[in-house]
Scaffold this motif. Structure first.
Motif, mmCIF file in Angstrom:
data_model
loop_
_atom_site.group_PDB
_atom_site.id
_atom_site.type_symbol
_atom_site.label_atom_id
_atom_site.label_comp_id
_atom_site.label_asym_id
_atom_site.label_seq_id
_atom_site.Cartn_x
_atom_site.Cartn_y
_atom_site.Cartn_z
ATOM 1 N N ASP A 27 -7.815 4.450 -6.544
ATOM 2 C CA ASP A 27 -8.210 5.615 -5.770
ATOM 3 C C ASP A 27 -7.036 5.802 -4.752
ATOM 4 O O ASP A 27 -7.277 5.155 -3.773
ATOM 5 C CB ASP A 27 -9.630 5.318 -5.557
ATOM 6 C CG ASP A 27 -10.259 6.556 -4.695
ATOM 7 O OD1 ASP A 27 -9.525 7.485 -4.142
ATOM 8 O OD2 ASP A 27 -11.477 6.485 -4.633
ATOM 9 N N SER B 93 -4.361 3.475 6.501
ATOM 10 C CA SER B 93 -4.252 3.541 7.874
ATOM 11 C C SER B 93 -5.035 2.476 8.716
ATOM 12 O O SER B 93 -4.680 2.229 9.745
ATOM 13 C CB SER B 93 -5.378 4.997 7.834
ATOM 14 O OG SER B 93 -5.699 5.226 9.072
ATOM 15 N N GLN B 94 -6.130 1.946 7.963
ATOM 16 C CA GLN B 94 -6.711 0.773 8.614
ATOM 17 C C GLN B 94 -5.844 -0.393 8.980
ATOM 18 O O GLN B 94 -5.965 -1.149 10.057
ATOM 19 C CB GLN B 94 -7.957 0.203 7.882
ATOM 20 C CG GLN B 94 -8.900 1.107 7.698
ATOM 21 C CD GLN B 94 -10.129 0.849 7.062
ATOM 22 O OE1 GLN B 94 -10.001 -0.027 5.783
ATOM 23 N NE2 GLN B 94 -11.308 1.512 7.078
ATOM 24 N N ALA C 87 -7.261 8.189 -2.421
ATOM 25 C CA ALA C 87 -7.664 8.549 -0.912
ATOM 26 C C ALA C 87 -8.043 7.164 -0.444
ATOM 27 O O ALA C 87 -8.089 6.999 0.776
ATOM 28 C CB ALA C 87 -8.920 9.567 -1.273
ATOM 29 N N LEU C 88 -8.747 6.284 -1.184
ATOM 30 C CA LEU C 88 -9.161 4.966 -0.719
ATOM 31 C C LEU C 88 -8.089 4.105 -0.526
ATOM 32 O O LEU C 88 -8.203 3.478 0.648
ATOM 33 C CB LEU C 88 -9.956 4.093 -1.846
ATOM 34 C CG LEU C 88 -10.624 2.917 -1.477
ATOM 35 C CD1 LEU C 88 -11.579 3.087 -0.490
ATOM 36 C CD2 LEU C 88 -11.297 2.162 -2.463
ATOM 37 N N GLU C 89 -6.774 4.105 -1.021
ATOM 38 C CA GLU C 89 -5.470 3.722 -0.830
ATOM 39 C C GLU C 89 -5.081 4.064 0.689
ATOM 40 O O GLU C 89 -4.584 3.320 1.502
ATOM 41 C CB GLU C 89 -4.486 3.718 -1.793
ATOM 42 C CG GLU C 89 -3.572 2.841 -1.628
ATOM 43 C CD GLU C 89 -3.608 1.160 -2.169
ATOM 44 O OE1 GLU C 89 -2.654 0.468 -1.745
ATOM 45 O OE2 GLU C 89 -4.735 0.843 -2.650
ATOM 46 N N ALA C 90 -5.009 5.267 0.635
ATOM 47 C CA ALA C 90 -4.695 5.937 2.062
ATOM 48 C C ALA C 90 -5.439 5.450 3.129
ATOM 49 O O ALA C 90 -5.198 5.217 4.172
ATOM 50 C CB ALA C 90 -4.591 7.399 1.946
ATOM 51 N N LYS C 91 -6.894 5.445 2.958
ATOM 52 C CA LYS C 91 -7.737 4.886 3.962
ATOM 53 C C LYS C 91 -7.159 3.724 4.352
ATOM 54 O O LYS C 91 -7.288 3.215 5.571
ATOM 55 C CB LYS C 91 -9.146 5.127 3.664
ATOM 56 C CG LYS C 91 -10.115 4.423 4.629
ATOM 57 C CD LYS C 91 -11.618 4.924 4.132
ATOM 58 C CE LYS C 91 -12.445 4.398 5.205
ATOM 59 N NZ LYS C 91 -13.984 4.398 4.647
ATOM 60 N N LYS C 92 -7.127 2.579 3.210
ATOM 61 C CA LYS C 92 -6.833 1.116 3.475
ATOM 62 C C LYS C 92 -5.442 1.163 4.311
ATOM 63 O O LYS C 92 -5.392 0.509 5.269
ATOM 64 C CB LYS C 92 -6.593 0.636 2.182
ATOM 65 C CG LYS C 92 -6.253 -1.020 2.449
ATOM 66 C CD LYS C 92 -6.322 -1.540 0.771
ATOM 67 C CE LYS C 92 -4.943 -1.494 0.431
ATOM 68 N NZ LYS C 92 -4.900 -2.175 -0.897
ATOM 69 N N SER D 22 0.797 -1.024 0.050
ATOM 70 C CA SER D 22 0.050 0.091 0.053
ATOM 71 C C SER D 22 0.977 1.257 0.002
ATOM 72 O O SER D 22 0.697 2.284 -0.766
ATOM 73 C CB SER D 22 -1.094 0.012 1.264
ATOM 74 O OG SER D 22 -1.870 1.032 1.243
ATOM 75 N N GLN E 49 -2.567 0.031 9.296
ATOM 76 C CA GLN E 49 -1.628 0.175 10.403
ATOM 77 C C GLN E 49 -2.132 0.084 11.726
ATOM 78 O O GLN E 49 -1.540 -0.369 12.777
ATOM 79 C CB GLN E 49 -1.165 1.658 10.144
ATOM 80 C CG GLN E 49 -0.204 1.816 8.978
ATOM 81 C CD GLN E 49 0.142 3.250 8.646
ATOM 82 O OE1 GLN E 49 -0.570 4.052 8.762
ATOM 83 N NE2 GLN E 49 1.330 3.534 7.959
#
Length: 134
Positions: free
Chosen positions: A99, A108-109, A101-106, A41, A111
């Motif tokens: 995406d 974060s989850q 933004a979706l990759e950054a959210k993934k 990621s 981590q």
């Protein structure tokens, strides 16, 4: 982060190690998987795209021996050197849009999950060391 790196080295060696190392490896598999996904990621976010792996079947020509039928005078089949086709599977890669933004959210989850699994791993490591002292 240093604890995680040391932990990864230890568990990598555990696959063919002592019973203690095997116990640690067996019980921390999810943590290693999450850490691998975090690395993917992070790479995706740095590049701006993902790298997709896919399989392709390709012909492969190899030397072989075939037998040709004999003649009326000599019915014994005769070997002949030639090339034979077989099929191999290759793994190739190609870029794939994502995406961000979706990759950054993934990420974060993942981590958060890594922190939870790291805490669990510490107790598992302690239990494995108690069960299989070296």
């Amino acid at each position: 982060m240093k604890k995680t790196a040391a932990f990864l080295i230890l568990t990598t060696l555990a696959a063919c190690g002592t019973p203690q190392e095997q116990c640690i490896s067996r019980n921390t598999r999810d943590l290693r998987t999450v850490e691998k996904l975090i690395g993917e990621s992070q790479g995706n976010l740095q590049r701006g795209y993902a790298i997709e792996r896919y399989e392709v079947t390709v012909p492969d020509w190899r030397p072989c021996i075939r037998y040709i039928p004999g003649t009326k005078e000599d019915p014994t089949p005769r070997p002949v050197s030639t090339t034979c086709r077989s099929w191999d599977t290759e793994v190739r890669t190609r870029p794939r849009s994502i995406d961000l933004a979706l990759e950054a959210k993934k990420l974060s989850q993942l981590q958060v999950k890594q922190r939870d699994l790291s805490r669990q791993a510490q107790s598992v490591i302690t239990q494995c060391k108690a069960a299989y002292p070296e």
